[in-house]
Design an enzyme around this catalytic site. Sequence first.
Site, PDB file in Angstrom:
ATOM      1  CG  HIS A  70      -1.948   1.025   1.267  1.00  8.25           C
ATOM      2  ND1 HIS A  70      -1.749   2.269   1.800  1.00  8.25           N
ATOM      3  CD2 HIS A  70      -3.229   1.005   0.857  1.00  8.25           C
ATOM      4  CE1 HIS A  70      -2.868   2.970   1.732  1.00  8.25           C
ATOM      5  NE2 HIS A  70      -3.778   2.224   1.162  1.00  8.25           N
ATOM      6  CG  PHE A  71      -0.834   2.783  -2.813  1.00 11.60           C
ATOM      7  CD1 PHE A  71      -1.908   2.060  -3.308  1.00 11.60           C
ATOM      8  CD2 PHE A  71      -1.080   3.803  -1.904  1.00 11.60           C
ATOM      9  CE1 PHE A  71      -3.211   2.375  -2.937  1.00 11.60           C
ATOM     10  CE2 PHE A  71      -2.375   4.114  -1.527  1.00 11.60           C
ATOM     11  CZ  PHE A  71      -3.445   3.399  -2.037  1.00 11.60           C
TER      12      PHE A  71
END
EC number: 4.2.1.59
Length: 171
Positions: A70-71
């Site tokens: 993420h991410f």
Amino acid sequence: MAGKSSYDYEELLACARGELFGEGNAQLPYPPMLMFDRITEISETGGAFDKGFIRAEFDIKPDLWFFACHFIGNPIMPGCLGLDALWQLTGFYLGWLGEPGKGMALSTGEVKFKGMVTPSVKKVEYGVDFKRVMRGRLVLGIADGWMKADGEPIYAATDLKVGLSKQSAVA
């Protein structure tokens, strides 16, 4: 239990195993979902509403599991994990008060995100200030919470609600 005012990581793991407040009572999630490393202060008095509070810290390391997904290329701690930490602390407080039952997050009022936790952050601080604890068929804690990254306020949540129930989550 209300005599102890701080908890280290090993004690939090004991809570996650169901050993701190007794069988069938409040538990924290086990890592990696446990979102703090220590509870630095807990009290039945004081806080923003003078009805009790809890404070905790989380040491941020660049290899934490959520940064990898993420991410990709832009690692950020998911906001929902910070919110979950506030619910975790609310439930812990109810167990610390000696209230019986298993905890469950029920709702929150308003949530505001003003910043992010990235791998460069060293420490996150959490605070939960209680407005009310209701004791009936269900024990209900209502509180406001906040989160800071390296001392800067980044999250605020109002009317966090956590309940303790003697009924099992498994139907």
